[in-house]
Motif scaffolding. Structure first.
Motif, PDB file in Angstrom:
ATOM      1  N   GLN A 117      18.883  43.405 -40.813  1.00 31.33           N
ATOM      2  CA  GLN A 117      18.216  42.110 -40.945  1.00 31.33           C
ATOM      3  C   GLN A 117      18.926  41.023 -40.136  1.00 31.33           C
ATOM      4  O   GLN A 117      18.288  40.111 -39.599  1.00 31.33           O
ATOM      5  CB  GLN A 117      18.147  41.714 -42.419  1.00 31.33           C
ATOM      6  CG  GLN A 117      17.211  42.593 -43.243  1.00 31.33           C
ATOM      7  CD  GLN A 117      17.423  42.432 -44.752  1.00 31.33           C
ATOM      8  OE1 GLN A 117      18.244  41.629 -45.184  1.00 31.33           O
ATOM      9  NE2 GLN A 117      16.692  43.200 -45.541  1.00 31.33           N
ATOM     10  N   LEU A 118      20.255  41.130 -40.031  1.00 31.74           N
ATOM     11  CA  LEU A 118      21.038  40.121 -39.314  1.00 31.74           C
ATOM     12  C   LEU A 118      20.925  40.281 -37.799  1.00 31.74           C
ATOM     13  O   LEU A 118      21.134  39.325 -37.053  1.00 31.74           O
ATOM     14  CB  LEU A 118      22.508  40.210 -39.720  1.00 31.74           C
ATOM     15  CG  LEU A 118      22.848  39.754 -41.140  1.00 31.74           C
ATOM     16  CD1 LEU A 118      24.297  40.072 -41.469  1.00 31.74           C
ATOM     17  CD2 LEU A 118      22.587  38.258 -41.298  1.00 31.74           C
ATOM     18  N   GLY A 119      20.624  41.499 -37.334  1.00 32.77           N
ATOM     19  CA  GLY A 119      20.514  41.726 -35.898  1.00 32.77           C
ATOM     20  C   GLY A 119      21.571  42.646 -35.324  1.00 32.77           C
ATOM     21  O   GLY A 119      21.769  42.688 -34.097  1.00 32.77           O
ATOM     22  N   VAL A 120      22.253  43.401 -36.168  1.00 31.43           N
ATOM     23  CA  VAL A 120      23.218  44.401 -35.691  1.00 31.43           C
ATOM     24  C   VAL A 120      22.440  45.580 -35.102  1.00 31.43           C
ATOM     25  O   VAL A 120      21.509  46.081 -35.729  1.00 31.43           O
ATOM     26  CB  VAL A 120      24.135  44.880 -36.834  1.00 31.43           C
ATOM     27  CG1 VAL A 120      25.042  46.016 -36.368  1.00 31.43           C
ATOM     28  CG2 VAL A 120      24.969  43.715 -37.364  1.00 31.43           C
ATOM     29  N   SER A 121      22.798  46.007 -33.899  1.00 28.78           N
ATOM     30  CA  SER A 121      22.059  47.068 -33.215  1.00 28.78           C
ATOM     31  C   SER A 121      22.689  48.447 -33.361  1.00 28.78           C
ATOM     32  O   SER A 121      21.987  49.459 -33.371  1.00 28.78           O
ATOM     33  CB  SER A 121      21.945  46.749 -31.714  1.00 28.78           C
ATOM     34  OG  SER A 121      21.153  45.613 -31.497  1.00 28.78           O
ATOM     35  N   PHE A 122      24.030  48.481 -33.431  1.00 27.99           N
ATOM     36  CA  PHE A 122      24.744  49.755 -33.500  1.00 27.99           C
ATOM     37  C   PHE A 122      25.707  49.748 -34.687  1.00 27.99           C
ATOM     38  O   PHE A 122      26.489  48.814 -34.841  1.00 27.99           O
ATOM     39  CB  PHE A 122      25.575  49.986 -32.231  1.00 27.99           C
ATOM     40  CG  PHE A 122      24.785  50.071 -30.960  1.00 27.99           C
ATOM     41  CD1 PHE A 122      24.383  51.293 -30.439  1.00 27.99           C
ATOM     42  CD2 PHE A 122      24.450  48.920 -30.263  1.00 27.99           C
ATOM     43  CE1 PHE A 122      23.666  51.367 -29.258  1.00 27.99           C
ATOM     44  CE2 PHE A 122      23.737  48.973 -29.080  1.00 27.99           C
ATOM     45  CZ  PHE A 122      23.337  50.210 -28.577  1.00 27.99           C
TER      46      PHE A 122
END
Length: 363
Positions: free
Chosen positions: A110-115
């Motif tokens: 939800q926060l935008g962490v991709s990996f």
């Protein structure tokens, strides 16, 4: 490798390259192509979330390292996790539950962490956690494994959920891998890689670079061998000494220059693969990326740490949100006091400035 190298952009471009190659192979494996195409869209959406957060004065790192277990079936020579007492097989270890990890994965998404890099111990021992990760399709989960615990159920999971990407640890060819990890390990890892390739499953390799193996693991022959086995990514991790006796294994200036030079050539020769040097790429990305600048580490008990090589924590995700953990006093102090940007001899800045980090924890 030139100054100004952008690790996040390189990874994003690398994923796009893998997507393009997968689309070309659609007839062989349409599921892989479909997943990677969708993930490319999710990755751009995550980057947008991080940009918006930054405009509002918040920094969301694109990467998270999660040590989902402290247990391991191997006793590798010079293991930093065992030296730091972060790797223990004795109960009770009070590790985070699969539901607690699931909450972390969902919030990270939800926060935008991709990996989210899954580590340990040996992460394949926590199949329950890996199953939770599988259900978060917009996050890529590289799973750093010694490759000896993989079973048919794991292969089925990797086949069904393409966001799970095993990264097999090797130290070079058979002699050097077995010397550090145990007799027969190289053969078992090679067999796992062969099966992954046969099933058209994406995987990578992780290499701990030491003064003893650097020439071998950076050689054209070794990289070619990994490429032929089907590896799509290679992580070169500089060895961090855990005791005075192992100082001689840590790469020095000469070895780092060789690593930098070789990487430039390798990236040009194998554009279809991703090559990441840690912490080498951090230095050319504008300083150490730990403590929330580009990533941070959550240990198996929930402690939020700057980095696996800097096992200090003043906040636990059991007691707070992931977003609040990113704002820990320790992380902010490391950022505000420019510890992460300070000049150092090379390698891991936080390991070299251990006493300074400990002082910040006590403050």
């Amino acid at each position: 490798m030139k100054q100004g190298f952008n690790l996040e952009q390189y990874l994003s471009n690398g994923v796009e390259k893998i997507v393009k190659n997968a689309i070309k192979a659609t007839l062989k494996d349409p599921r892989e192509s479909v997943f990677l195409a969708k993930y490319a869209v999710s990755s751009k959406e995550a980057a947008k979330k991080r940009r918006l957060a930054k405009e509002n004065g918040e920094n969301i790192p694109p990467f998270l390292i999660a040590s989902i277990t402290s247990n391991c079936n191997l006793y590798c020579a010079g293991c930093y996790s065992r030296a730091n007492h972060a790797c223990s097989d004795k109960a009770p270890v009070k590790q985070l539950t699969d539901e607690e990890w699931n909450h972390i994965f969902l919030e990270a998404s939800q926060l935008g962490v991709s990996f989210i890099l899954l580590a340990g111990g040996e992460p394949l021992l926590r199949k329950d956690v890996i199953k939770k990760a599988a259900k978060v399709p917009d996050v890529m989960f590289p799973i750093f494994t010694n490759g000896t615990m993989i079973d048919e159920e794991h292969y089925e999971l990797f086949d069904k959920y393409r966001n799970l990407v095993p990264v097999f640890s090797v130290e070079g060819y058979q002699e050097k891998t077995d010397k550090r990890r145990g007799e027969g390990v190289y053969k078992r890892v090679s067999e796992s890689m062969e099966k992954m390739k046969k099933e058209y499953l994406t995987f990578g390799a992780s290499v701990t670079v030491t003064t003893e193996n650097i020439e071998e693991v950076m050689s054209d022959g070794f990289v070619e061998a990994l490429s032929n086995k089907g590896a799509k990514a290679v992580f070169y991790v500089e060895y961090v000494p855990v005791t005075e006796k192992t100082l001689g294994l840590a790469p020095g200036d000469k070895e780092r220059e060789l690593l930098k030079e070789k990487l430039t050539g390798i990236r040009g020769k194998y554009p279809e693969m991703i090559f990441i040097a840690f912490p080498g790429d951090e230095k050319t990305s504008g300083g150490c990326l730990a403590a929330g600048r580009g990533f941070f580490h959550i240990n198996s008990k929930g402690g939020a740490e700057p980095c696996p090589f800097s096992p200090y924590s003043d906040i636990n995700v059991r007691d707070t949100s992931l977003k609040e953990a990113m704002k820990s006093k320790l992380f902010l102090a490391l950022q505000d006091e420019n510890v992460l940007m300070e000049e150092h001899a090379g390698g891991c800045v936080l390991f070299q400035k251990k006493e300074q980090v400990e002082a910040l924890v006590r403050r």
